[in-house]
Design a protein around this motif. Structure first.
Motif, PDB file in Angstrom:
ATOM      1  N   PHE A 167      41.702  42.066  21.714  1.00  0.00           N
ATOM      2  CA  PHE A 167      42.357  43.484  22.245  1.00  0.00           C
ATOM      3  C   PHE A 167      43.303  42.061  23.496  1.00  0.00           C
ATOM      4  CE2 PHE A 167      40.337  46.626  21.219  1.00  0.00           C
ATOM      5  CZ  PHE A 167      40.734  46.914  19.677  1.00  0.00           C
ATOM      6  N   SER A 168      44.877  41.669  23.208  1.00  0.00           N
ATOM      7  CA  SER A 168      45.042  40.617  23.897  1.00  0.00           C
ATOM      8  C   SER A 168      45.341  41.025  24.950  1.00  0.00           C
ATOM      9  CB  SER A 168      46.050  40.216  23.311  1.00  0.00           C
ATOM     10  OG  SER A 168      47.204  41.240  22.476  1.00  0.00           O
ATOM     11  N   ALA A 169      45.900  40.207  26.102  1.00  0.00           N
ATOM     12  CA  ALA A 169      45.979  40.484  27.777  1.00  0.00           C
ATOM     13  C   ALA A 169      47.657  41.598  27.767  1.00  0.00           C
ATOM     14  CB  ALA A 169      46.469  38.933  28.148  1.00  0.00           C
ATOM     15  N   MET A 170      47.626  43.101  28.308  1.00  0.00           N
ATOM     16  CA  MET A 170      48.434  43.542  28.735  1.00  0.00           C
ATOM     17  C   MET A 170      48.124  44.052  30.139  1.00  0.00           C
ATOM     18  SD  MET A 170      48.987  45.572  25.656  1.00  0.00           S
ATOM     19  CE  MET A 170      47.025  45.171  24.304  1.00  0.00           C
ATOM     20  N   SER A 171      49.048  44.129  31.266  1.00  0.00           N
ATOM     21  CA  SER A 171      48.040  44.385  32.248  1.00  0.00           C
ATOM     22  C   SER A 171      48.382  45.953  32.882  1.00  0.00           C
ATOM     23  CB  SER A 171      49.591  43.667  33.688  1.00  0.00           C
ATOM     24  OG  SER A 171      50.901  44.002  33.875  1.00  0.00           O
ATOM     25  N   TYR A 172      47.893  46.102  33.794  1.00  0.00           N
ATOM     26  CA  TYR A 172      48.106  47.085  34.374  1.00  0.00           C
ATOM     27  C   TYR A 172      48.998  47.388  35.743  1.00  0.00           C
ATOM     28  CZ  TYR A 172      46.800  51.682  37.424  1.00  0.00           C
ATOM     29  OH  TYR A 172      46.982  52.999  38.432  1.00  0.00           O
ATOM     30  N   GLY A 199      47.777  41.781  35.813  1.00  0.00           N
ATOM     31  CA  GLY A 199      47.534  42.588  37.243  1.00  0.00           C
ATOM     32  C   GLY A 199      46.208  42.885  37.405  1.00  0.00           C
ATOM     33  N   GLY A 200      45.054  42.072  37.564  1.00  0.00           N
ATOM     34  CA  GLY A 200      43.867  42.213  38.023  1.00  0.00           C
ATOM     35  C   GLY A 200      43.109  43.290  37.530  1.00  0.00           C
ATOM     36  N   LEU A 201      42.025  44.074  37.272  1.00  0.00           N
ATOM     37  CA  LEU A 201      41.570  44.872  37.044  1.00  0.00           C
ATOM     38  C   LEU A 201      40.716  46.416  38.287  1.00  0.00           C
ATOM     39  CD1 LEU A 201      39.121  45.365  34.842  1.00  0.00           C
ATOM     40  CD2 LEU A 201      37.595  44.616  35.857  1.00  0.00           C
ATOM     41  N   HIS A 202      41.633  47.472  38.051  1.00  0.00           N
ATOM     42  CA  HIS A 202      40.848  48.529  38.520  1.00  0.00           C
ATOM     43  C   HIS A 202      39.526  48.762  38.450  1.00  0.00           C
ATOM     44  CE1 HIS A 202      41.433  52.768  39.539  1.00  0.00           C
ATOM     45  NE2 HIS A 202      42.572  52.800  39.398  1.00  0.00           N
ATOM     46  N   GLN A 215      42.030  37.653  33.926  1.00  0.00           N
ATOM     47  CA  GLN A 215      43.251  36.868  33.622  1.00  0.00           C
ATOM     48  C   GLN A 215      43.337  36.217  34.633  1.00  0.00           C
ATOM     49  OE1 GLN A 215      47.408  37.246  31.932  1.00  0.00           O
ATOM     50  NE2 GLN A 215      45.746  36.321  30.001  1.00  0.00           N
ATOM     51  N   VAL A 216      44.199  34.717  35.047  1.00  0.00           N
ATOM     52  CA  VAL A 216      44.573  34.343  36.445  1.00  0.00           C
ATOM     53  C   VAL A 216      45.090  33.392  36.057  1.00  0.00           C
ATOM     54  CG1 VAL A 216      43.614  32.716  37.676  1.00  0.00           C
ATOM     55  CG2 VAL A 216      41.684  34.037  36.763  1.00  0.00           C
ATOM     56  N   ALA A 217      46.751  34.434  36.155  1.00  0.00           N
ATOM     57  CA  ALA A 217      47.792  33.426  35.891  1.00  0.00           C
ATOM     58  C   ALA A 217      48.822  33.075  37.062  1.00  0.00           C
ATOM     59  CB  ALA A 217      48.719  34.753  35.280  1.00  0.00           C
ATOM     60  N   PHE A 221      47.588  38.043  40.583  1.00  0.00           N
ATOM     61  CA  PHE A 221      47.328  38.586  41.232  1.00  0.00           C
ATOM     62  C   PHE A 221      46.243  39.407  41.401  1.00  0.00           C
ATOM     63  CE2 PHE A 221      52.493  38.910  40.172  1.00  0.00           C
ATOM     64  CZ  PHE A 221      53.031  38.924  41.580  1.00  0.00           C
ATOM     65  N   GLY A 222      45.947  40.189  42.549  1.00  0.00           N
ATOM     66  CA  GLY A 222      43.957  40.947  41.917  1.00  0.00           C
ATOM     67  C   GLY A 222      43.178  39.920  41.897  1.00  0.00           C
ATOM     68  N   VAL A 223      43.338  38.805  41.978  1.00  0.00           N
ATOM     69  CA  VAL A 223      42.057  37.358  41.634  1.00  0.00           C
ATOM     70  C   VAL A 223      41.330  37.502  42.992  1.00  0.00           C
ATOM     71  CG1 VAL A 223      42.263  34.961  41.478  1.00  0.00           C
ATOM     72  CG2 VAL A 223      43.540  35.844  39.916  1.00  0.00           C
ATOM     73  N   HIS A 224      40.699  37.504  42.930  1.00  0.00           N
ATOM     74  CA  HIS A 224      38.761  37.450  43.818  1.00  0.00           C
ATOM     75  C   HIS A 224      37.857  37.566  43.196  1.00  0.00           C
ATOM     76  CE1 HIS A 224      38.015  42.125  43.736  1.00  0.00           C
ATOM     77  NE2 HIS A 224      39.827  42.563  42.712  1.00  0.00           N
ATOM     78  N   LYS A 225      36.597  36.955  44.049  1.00  0.00           N
ATOM     79  CA  LYS A 225      35.849  36.502  43.595  1.00  0.00           C
ATOM     80  C   LYS A 225      35.130  37.739  42.834  1.00  0.00           C
ATOM     81  CE  LYS A 225      31.344  33.849  44.552  1.00  0.00           C
ATOM     82  NZ  LYS A 225      30.363  34.569  44.097  1.00  0.00           N
ATOM     83  N   ASP A 226      34.344  39.458  43.159  1.00  0.00           N
ATOM     84  CA  ASP A 226      34.424  40.241  42.881  1.00  0.00           C
ATOM     85  C   ASP A 226      35.132  40.218  41.688  1.00  0.00           C
ATOM     86  OD1 ASP A 226      32.584  40.316  44.541  1.00  0.00           O
ATOM     87  OD2 ASP A 226      33.548  42.190  45.463  1.00  0.00           O
ATOM     88  N   TYR A 227      36.320  40.015  41.194  1.00  0.00           N
ATOM     89  CA  TYR A 227      37.474  40.407  39.525  1.00  0.00           C
ATOM     90  C   TYR A 227      36.354  38.946  38.877  1.00  0.00           C
ATOM     91  CZ  TYR A 227      41.592  39.653  36.719  1.00  0.00           C
ATOM     92  OH  TYR A 227      42.620  38.667  36.064  1.00  0.00           O
ATOM     93  N   LEU A 228      36.278  37.868  39.367  1.00  0.00           N
ATOM     94  CA  LEU A 228      36.516  37.219  38.650  1.00  0.00           C
ATOM     95  C   LEU A 228      34.383  36.927  37.761  1.00  0.00           C
ATOM     96  CD1 LEU A 228      37.555  33.505  40.430  1.00  0.00           C
ATOM     97  CD2 LEU A 228      38.429  34.924  38.348  1.00  0.00           C
ATOM     98  N   GLU A 229      34.012  37.561  38.693  1.00  0.00           N
ATOM     99  CA  GLU A 229      32.803  38.115  38.094  1.00  0.00           C
ATOM    100  C   GLU A 229      32.089  39.035  37.709  1.00  0.00           C
ATOM    101  OE1 GLU A 229      30.704  37.538  42.098  1.00  0.00           O
ATOM    102  OE2 GLU A 229      30.038  36.447  41.716  1.00  0.00           O
TER     103      GLU A 229
END
Length: 497
Positions: A167-172, A199-202, A215-217, A221-229
């Motif tokens: 399922f392709s990228a669709m941001s929150y 848009g990051g991850l809820h 996703q990193v655009a 937006f919403g990019v931090h270490k916990d998000y990447l992990e």
């Protein structure tokens, strides 16, 4: 020009069937219906033909038809072109559109036929014989490896998909909380992945991390270490098929509550992603970001690079394959989006079929095809499109619009307004609640299950029992009514040869 003539649609209300229940007024988020002094007033110019009122009307009293009072057009000046000039003359603004490119341009999937086996290479019965639809994304081993006992070593560190569909990228923010929940749960149950978009991850969806591509655009937006992990893989978004060469924009009116917190920006502020990543101006720069993301996640997660299908895409993909990326995502010009400038959407980029075939051929010619996997996106509409895309060189495909339609989207192309009557492309709590998450998950699982069965049937008909044997197997395809140059780029023969 008066508003009624400018309207794209016309609403017909059968007075004998209408019981004055007022449901149409309550169900329409666009303000089409209004009752005053015992009379109904209908603002046709506000209608986007989402079909909500038609489907909800208990007596079938409503119909939405193309406006019979449309401006006069001809073979050159279409009614759409005239309406767009009227609109821009009145507003002085850039035209925005949603969903994919609807223009009457070639769809090559519809002009490609699939071959079938008969006698010397017999077909396979998928009901009685095993069919392998499992796919691994990432670099492939260059040689067969065996252990000390001579047994094959089948360890694969890539992403494992039970079906070659993601399922392709669709941001929150562009889609609702409920729509994101449907994608996450369905991906988990199907053994595939969904993409967070930019848009990051809820926080509620971190539990689906094993089925998530983060996703990193350019806006980060919403990019931090916990998000990447949190995700199973990371995707660097360089471009998007619906709007190649430009950035993204989520209006401030959609940046509310959890969306602002997830994106880590103030409520009400526009979320604008610049066109380029301001730290990437070469393949060497891209390699640095790929390496940085891998280092930040201890080299445990594959990195995707998503690019729009453009005219020099084969050369671009060749560079990306050498950047250390594990997967290249190619997004064709019919790709969907929550909002894009109409002129960009309809005129910039190339079809995914030509881009995919060109990239696969270039990587094979350079001997680096097995360094990366290819994912194709941009209007994958059915299982036959999936099979054709894989035969043209894809390892798997992304679907976006098809997934939303399975949830209940009616393709009214009004996502950018935030007034989606079906609870998908909106942040209005009253509208979001209209999308039943459990029903959406069942329908999305139903769609992919049906496609899987059809893919197995088509593979069996070709005498192929594994997706891997289909990848890049263009002998299984034939062109219909295509010229010699098109056939050459696609790498297929014409029907009858």
């Amino acid at each position: 020009m008066n508003a009624r003539a400018r309207a794209e649609f016309e609403i017909l209300k059968d007075k004998e069937r209408c019981i004055d229940c007022g449901l149409c007024e309550r169900q329409c988020s666009n303000g089409v219906y209004k009752r005053e002094d015992g009379r109904w007033f209908i603002a046709d110019e506000k209608c986007v033909n989402c079909q909500r009122c038609v489907e909800m009307c208990p007596t079938g009293a409503l119909k939405v038809i193309p406006n019979r009072n449309a401006p006069r057009g001809d073979g050159n000046w279409s009614v759409r072109a005239v309406r767009e000039i009227y609109k821009q003359a009145e507003t002085g603004g850039v035209l925005l559109s949603s969903m994919g490119n609807p223009s009457d341009m070639p769809t090559y999937f519809d002009r490609i036929a699939i071959n079938a086996s008969q006698v010397t290479n017999p077909s396979i019965d998928p009901l009685r014989e095993p069919m392998e639809t499992r796919v691994y994304l990432g670099a492939k081993d260059h040689e067969i490896k065996r252990d000390s006992s001579g047994r094959l070593i089948t360890e694969n560190r890539g992403l494992r998909l039970e079906v070659p569909i993601l399922f392709s990228a669709m941001s929150y923010g562009s889609i609702s909380y409920n729509a994101h929940a449907v994608l996450a749960r369905a991906a988990q149950e199907l053994g595939t992945y969904y993409n967070t978009g930019e848009g990051g991850l809820h926080r509620d969806f971190y539990k689906y991390g094993a089925s998530t591509i983060v996703q990193v655009a350019s806006g980060r937006f919403g990019v931090h270490k916990d998000y990447l992990e949190a995700g199973a893989a990371i995707e660097i978004k360089m471009g998007q098929g619906a709007k190649p060469g430009i950035g993204g924009h989520l209006p401030g009116k959609k940046i509310v509550g959890d969306i602002a917190a997830t994106r880590m920006i103030p409520q009400g502020s526009d979320a604008i992603s610049p066109a380029p990543h301001h730290d990437i101006y070469s393949i060497e720069d891209l390699r640095q970001l790929v390496d940085s993301l891998k280092e930040a996640t201890e080299y445990k997660k594959p990195v995707f690079v998503k690019v729009a299908a453009v005219h020099n895409i084969a050369a671009i993909a060749s560079g990306i394959a050498r950047s250390g990326a594990d997967v290249i995502v190619l997004d064709g010009w019919r790709g969907g989006t929550g909002a894009a400038p109409t002129r960009i959407r309809d005129n910039v980029g190339i079809p995914i079929e030509l881009a995919l075939a060109g990239v696969d051929s270039r990587l094979r010619a350079e001997g680096i095809r097995d360094r990366v996997s290819l994912i194709a996106g941009g209007s994958i509409r059915n299982s036959a499109d999936v099979v054709k895309a894989i035969a043209l060189g894809a390892d798997a495909v992304y679907i976006g619009t098809a997934a939303l339609i399975a949830m209940g989207c009616h393709m009214c192309r009004n996502c950018h307004s935030g007034k989606c009557n079906w609870g998908i492309a909106t942040q209005d709590p009253a509208l979001v609640s209209r999308l039943d998450v459990n029903a959406g998950v069942r329908r999305l699982i139903g769609l992919i299950t049906a496609w899987k069965h059809e893919i197995e049937e088509m593979m069996g008909g070709m005498g192929i029992n594994a997706i891997e044997a289909l990848r890049g197997n263009r002998l299984m395809l034939r062109g219909l009514g295509l010229n010699s140059r098109e056939l050459d780029i696609l790498g297929i023969m014409h029907a009858g040869e």
